[in-house]
Design a protein around this motif. Structure first.
Motif, mmCIF file in Angstrom:
data_model
loop_
_atom_site.group_PDB
_atom_site.id
_atom_site.type_symbol
_atom_site.label_atom_id
_atom_site.label_comp_id
_atom_site.label_asym_id
_atom_site.label_seq_id
_atom_site.Cartn_x
_atom_site.Cartn_y
_atom_site.Cartn_z
ATOM 1 N N ALA A 150 17.350 -35.436 -3.951
ATOM 2 C CA ALA A 150 18.024 -34.099 -5.208
ATOM 3 C C ALA A 150 16.204 -34.101 -6.256
ATOM 4 C CB ALA A 150 19.079 -34.276 -6.051
ATOM 5 N N SER A 151 15.451 -32.648 -5.605
ATOM 6 C CA SER A 151 14.719 -32.048 -6.684
ATOM 7 C C SER A 151 14.890 -31.920 -7.793
ATOM 8 C CB SER A 151 13.820 -30.579 -5.708
ATOM 9 O OG SER A 151 13.125 -30.418 -6.892
ATOM 10 N N ILE A 152 14.456 -32.055 -8.690
ATOM 11 C CA ILE A 152 15.052 -31.455 -10.841
ATOM 12 C C ILE A 152 14.196 -30.444 -10.858
ATOM 13 C CG2 ILE A 152 15.030 -33.761 -11.110
ATOM 14 C CD1 ILE A 152 12.820 -33.557 -12.757
ATOM 15 N N LEU A 153 13.599 -30.141 -9.584
ATOM 16 C CA LEU A 153 12.879 -28.192 -10.219
ATOM 17 C C LEU A 153 13.828 -27.625 -9.916
ATOM 18 C CD1 LEU A 153 9.416 -28.482 -7.661
ATOM 19 C CD2 LEU A 153 10.048 -29.221 -9.734
ATOM 20 N N ASN A 154 13.915 -26.104 -10.741
ATOM 21 C CA ASN A 154 15.359 -25.327 -10.347
ATOM 22 C C ASN A 154 15.551 -25.022 -8.853
ATOM 23 O OD1 ASN A 154 14.698 -25.573 -13.346
ATOM 24 N ND2 ASN A 154 13.412 -23.738 -13.531
ATOM 25 N N LYS A 155 15.911 -24.337 -8.737
ATOM 26 C CA LYS A 155 16.108 -23.809 -7.525
ATOM 27 C C LYS A 155 15.703 -22.769 -7.295
ATOM 28 C CE LYS A 155 20.548 -22.669 -4.493
ATOM 29 N NZ LYS A 155 21.862 -22.373 -5.028
ATOM 30 N N SER A 156 14.943 -22.090 -7.285
ATOM 31 C CA SER A 156 14.314 -21.106 -7.397
ATOM 32 C C SER A 156 12.331 -21.502 -7.081
ATOM 33 C CB SER A 156 13.636 -19.943 -8.744
ATOM 34 O OG SER A 156 13.517 -20.604 -10.034
ATOM 35 N N GLU A 157 12.396 -23.316 -7.602
ATOM 36 C CA GLU A 157 11.105 -24.329 -7.063
ATOM 37 C C GLU A 157 10.989 -23.536 -6.054
ATOM 38 O OE1 GLU A 157 9.364 -25.583 -11.331
ATOM 39 O OE2 GLU A 157 11.102 -25.111 -10.881
ATOM 40 N N GLY A 158 12.047 -23.975 -5.084
ATOM 41 C CA GLY A 158 12.103 -24.534 -3.845
ATOM 42 C C GLY A 158 12.766 -26.635 -3.692
ATOM 43 N N LEU A 159 12.571 -26.196 -2.186
ATOM 44 C CA LEU A 159 13.228 -27.776 -2.510
ATOM 45 C C LEU A 159 11.856 -29.018 -1.625
ATOM 46 C CD1 LEU A 159 16.215 -27.339 0.103
ATOM 47 C CD2 LEU A 159 16.284 -28.132 -2.342
#
Length: 191
Positions: A37-46
């Protein structure tokens, strides 16, 4: 009997690739339900880029899976990746819940100090180890000079060079030894 375990590996930019990918690979080989799981925001992608320029495509964003239950949460190191994980408040709250539920939580390299020591997961009752560059910063009552330390439900390891031993220890905590040996046999790992 289904003994599939559910594992979470949170990923931050500049993560240490060997530490993350070794654990992910070993758990996938043994048949775990592992979520990267990426800790980036959903808008920043995977897609998340590691410390050495290797990009991985995560399965989900952390915010999408944070309320799920996991048998183990494994935090890779790397800098400043471990610091980004430490600064991720939803991850820290989830790790606290993991500890309260008496379930496994693990970290390697800089992450035991930057995440676990900073947020109180290592203390006089829970010992650990970390990258030698941070070891002198661990409180004396928590410091153990071993490659991998299991202290209750907390598992820590030193560095990228100990990633395989760390990953195998994590497998052994959740799966029968014969299943682990089957994975090792296919890898032709003889250590």
């Amino acid at each position: 009997m289904d003994n599939q375990k559910k594992i979470l590996v949170p990923i931050a930019p500049c993560f240490e690739e060997i530490e993350a990918i070794t654990v992910i690979d070993l758990f996938r080989r043994i048949g775990a339900d592992i979520i990267v799981a990426s800790i980036l925001n959903k808008s920043e992608g995977l897609v998340v880029k590691g410390a050495n320029g290797i990009q991985i495509i995560c399965d989900k964003n952390l915010e999408e899976v944070i309320d799920q239950d996991f048998d183990m949460i494994v935090c890779p190191g790397g800098m400043p990746g471990a610091q980004y994980l430490s600064d991720c408040q939803i991850l820290i709250q989830r790790l606290k819940k993991q500890k309260e539920q008496d379930k496994y939580y693990a970290a390697i390299c800089a992450a035991p100090f930057v995440i676990f020591e900073k947020h109180g997961f290592l203390n006089s009752q829970v010992a650990g180890t970390c990258h030698p560059g941070f070891a002198d910063k661990l409180a004396n009552q928590t410091k153990v000079n071993l490659d991998v330390v299991v202290s209750g439900k907390c598992v820590t390891s030193k560095s990228a060079g100990t990633a395989m031993d760390f990953g195998l220890q994590l497998l052994r905590l959740l799966y029968p030894e014969q299943q682990v040996l089957d994975v090792l046999k296919k890898l032709v790992y003889t250590k």
